[in-house]
Scaffold this motif. Sequence first.
Motif, PDB file in Angstrom:
ATOM      1  N   SER A  90       0.836  -1.192   0.000  1.00 50.88           N
ATOM      2  CA  SER A  90       0.000   0.000   0.000  1.00 50.88           C
ATOM      3  C   SER A  90       0.874   1.246   0.000  1.00 50.88           C
ATOM      4  CB  SER A  90      -0.890   0.032   1.244  1.00 50.88           C
ATOM      5  OG  SER A  90      -1.552   1.282   1.334  1.00 50.88           O
ATOM      6  N   PRO A  91       0.553   2.224  -0.863  1.00 53.18           N
ATOM      7  CA  PRO A  91       1.315   3.468  -0.823  1.00 53.18           C
ATOM      8  C   PRO A  91       1.111   4.206   0.501  1.00 53.18           C
ATOM      9  CG  PRO A  91      -0.553   3.670  -2.313  1.00 53.18           C
ATOM     10  CD  PRO A  91      -0.478   2.233  -1.887  1.00 53.18           C
ATOM     11  N   ARG A  92       0.032   3.903   1.193  1.00 45.92           N
ATOM     12  CA  ARG A  92      -0.240   4.561   2.478  1.00 45.92           C
ATOM     13  C   ARG A  92       0.829   4.235   3.517  1.00 45.92           C
ATOM     14  NH1 ARG A  92      -6.351   5.721   2.918  1.00 45.92           N
ATOM     15  NH2 ARG A  92      -7.093   5.144   0.868  1.00 45.92           N
ATOM     16  N   LEU A  93       1.547   3.156   3.296  1.00 46.11           N
ATOM     17  CA  LEU A  93       2.606   2.762   4.219  1.00 46.11           C
ATOM     18  C   LEU A  93       3.655   3.863   4.366  1.00 46.11           C
ATOM     19  CD1 LEU A  93       3.616   0.396   5.945  1.00 46.11           C
ATOM     20  CD2 LEU A  93       4.805  -0.453   3.958  1.00 46.11           C
ATOM     21  N   ALA A  94       3.888   4.598   3.299  1.00 47.97           N
ATOM     22  CA  ALA A  94       4.884   5.671   3.331  1.00 47.97           C
ATOM     23  C   ALA A  94       4.290   7.008   3.750  1.00 47.97           C
ATOM     24  CB  ALA A  94       5.536   5.811   1.957  1.00 47.97           C
ATOM     25  N   TRP A  95       2.989   7.053   3.919  1.00 49.21           N
ATOM     26  CA  TRP A  95       2.327   8.320   4.235  1.00 49.21           C
ATOM     27  C   TRP A  95       2.040   8.415   5.732  1.00 49.21           C
ATOM     28  CZ3 TRP A  95      -1.929   7.584   0.015  1.00 49.21           C
ATOM     29  CH2 TRP A  95      -1.329   7.620  -1.242  1.00 49.21           C
ATOM     30  N   VAL A  96       3.074   8.570   6.508  1.00 52.78           N
ATOM     31  CA  VAL A  96       2.916   8.633   7.956  1.00 52.78           C
ATOM     32  C   VAL A  96       2.929  10.073   8.468  1.00 52.78           C
ATOM     33  CG1 VAL A  96       3.881   6.342   8.362  1.00 52.78           C
ATOM     34  CG2 VAL A  96       5.397   8.330   8.300  1.00 52.78           C
ATOM     35  N   ASP A  97       3.168  11.019   7.555  1.00 51.34           N
ATOM     36  CA  ASP A  97       3.251  12.411   7.987  1.00 51.34           C
ATOM     37  C   ASP A  97       1.858  13.016   8.143  1.00 51.34           C
ATOM     38  OD1 ASP A  97       3.206  14.096   4.999  1.00 51.34           O
ATOM     39  OD2 ASP A  97       3.627  11.954   5.048  1.00 51.34           O
ATOM     40  N   ARG A  98       1.742  13.933   9.079  1.00 47.03           N
ATOM     41  CA  ARG A  98       0.461  14.554   9.420  1.00 47.03           C
ATOM     42  C   ARG A  98      -0.197  15.267   8.241  1.00 47.03           C
ATOM     43  NH1 ARG A  98      -2.224  12.512  12.885  1.00 47.03           N
ATOM     44  NH2 ARG A  98      -4.056  12.973  11.723  1.00 47.03           N
ATOM     45  N   PRO A  99       0.541  16.025   7.404  1.00 49.30           N
ATOM     46  CA  PRO A  99      -0.132  16.723   6.301  1.00 49.30           C
ATOM     47  C   PRO A  99      -0.871  15.783   5.349  1.00 49.30           C
ATOM     48  CG  PRO A  99       2.038  17.657   6.638  1.00 49.30           C
ATOM     49  CD  PRO A  99       1.946  16.433   7.506  1.00 49.30           C
ATOM     50  N   ARG A 100      -0.295  14.629   5.011  1.00 47.43           N
ATOM     51  CA  ARG A 100      -0.983  13.688   4.121  1.00 47.43           C
ATOM     52  C   ARG A 100      -2.202  13.072   4.805  1.00 47.43           C
ATOM     53  NH1 ARG A 100       4.476  11.764   2.139  1.00 47.43           N
ATOM     54  NH2 ARG A 100       4.636  12.562   0.028  1.00 47.43           N
ATOM     55  N   ILE A 101      -2.041  12.693   6.042  1.00 44.55           N
ATOM     56  CA  ILE A 101      -3.152  12.095   6.791  1.00 44.55           C
ATOM     57  C   ILE A 101      -4.306  13.090   6.878  1.00 44.55           C
ATOM     58  CG2 ILE A 101      -3.864  11.254   9.066  1.00 44.55           C
ATOM     59  CD1 ILE A 101      -0.947  10.129   9.315  1.00 44.55           C
ATOM     60  N   ASP A 102      -3.991  14.344   7.189  1.00 38.13           N
ATOM     61  CA  ASP A 102      -5.024  15.381   7.287  1.00 38.13           C
ATOM     62  C   ASP A 102      -5.676  15.635   5.930  1.00 38.13           C
ATOM     63  OD1 ASP A 102      -4.459  15.602   9.973  1.00 38.13           O
ATOM     64  OD2 ASP A 102      -3.291  17.458   9.771  1.00 38.13           O
ATOM     65  N   ALA A 103      -4.870  15.694   4.863  1.00 38.10           N
ATOM     66  CA  ALA A 103      -5.419  15.951   3.525  1.00 38.10           C
ATOM     67  C   ALA A 103      -6.400  14.856   3.122  1.00 38.10           C
ATOM     68  CB  ALA A 103      -4.290  16.065   2.490  1.00 38.10           C
ATOM     69  N   LEU A 104      -6.066  13.590   3.411  1.00 35.05           N
ATOM     70  CA  LEU A 104      -6.988  12.495   3.084  1.00 35.05           C
ATOM     71  C   LEU A 104      -8.261  12.576   3.913  1.00 35.05           C
ATOM     72  CD1 LEU A 104      -4.584   9.442   2.626  1.00 35.05           C
ATOM     73  CD2 LEU A 104      -5.880  10.635   0.872  1.00 35.05           C
ATOM     74  N   ALA A 105      -8.129  12.986   5.168  1.00 37.14           N
ATOM     75  CA  ALA A 105      -9.305  13.095   6.029  1.00 37.14           C
ATOM     76  C   ALA A 105     -10.204  14.261   5.624  1.00 37.14           C
ATOM     77  CB  ALA A 105      -8.869  13.247   7.485  1.00 37.14           C
ATOM     78  N   GLU A 106      -9.600  15.325   5.144  1.00 38.04           N
ATOM     79  CA  GLU A 106     -10.361  16.544   4.820  1.00 38.04           C
ATOM     80  C   GLU A 106     -10.932  16.547   3.400  1.00 38.04           C
ATOM     81  OE1 GLU A 106      -7.492  19.590   5.558  1.00 38.04           O
ATOM     82  OE2 GLU A 106      -7.466  19.202   7.716  1.00 38.04           O
ATOM     83  N   GLN A 107     -10.326  15.812   2.486  1.00 45.28           N
ATOM     84  CA  GLN A 107     -10.754  15.852   1.087  1.00 45.28           C
ATOM     85  C   GLN A 107     -11.281  14.473   0.676  1.00 45.28           C
ATOM     86  OE1 GLN A 107      -8.157  17.945  -1.656  1.00 45.28           O
ATOM     87  NE2 GLN A 107      -6.966  18.734   0.084  1.00 45.28           N
TER      88      GLN A 107
END
Length: 195
Positions: A90-107
């Motif tokens: 999963s590409p999400r494995l590399a997305w541990v930073d807060r900005p990416r997590i927040d962007a996915l949650a908000e959009q």
Amino acid sequence: MAVVKAIAEVIDTDALQAMAHPMRLRILAALREPDSAAAVARGLGQPRQKVNYHVKELERAGLARRVGERRAGNLVESLYQATAATYVVSPRLAWVDRPRIDALAEQVALENLVSVGERLQQAAALLLDRAAFDGEKIASAAVETEVRFADAAQRKAFLAEYVSAIGPLLKKYGDSQGDSYRVVLAVHPDSKETS
């Protein structure tokens, strides 16, 4: 024998690290069917101890599991099997930073685009396995094109017209009998362009 999943999504760093060794990828391929570390070692032309070490690491990471035993002369060999026929990272494995997590949650639309991409990757991997291991001829198609929108209103109009145009096709074939196919339309800014 244990039931093996057709596909497993790797979302754990331990599993990813365990898979990173080329020998372990070859071992996982050999363990699509239950076998002993000694038999895998013979098949790969590697020392039994080395393969046994890697099998134990794959087991520790949850990528292989002990599924039984068999007699080999006076010895009893443990049998191992991969936990899935194929693995997709999963590409999400590399997305541990807060900005990416927040962007996915908000959009929500962006998160859906990411999810569709992951499902498409998994479906392609499963179809590849059916072609490679079952000899199946896969009826598939991929259409990709580029369109340009002057502004958000034009983009909205395109989507409305697209849905209107394919609506009758979806209605006509959506309720038909026969093999099921998935149709995906993804609209997103070209990632090569900067805005």
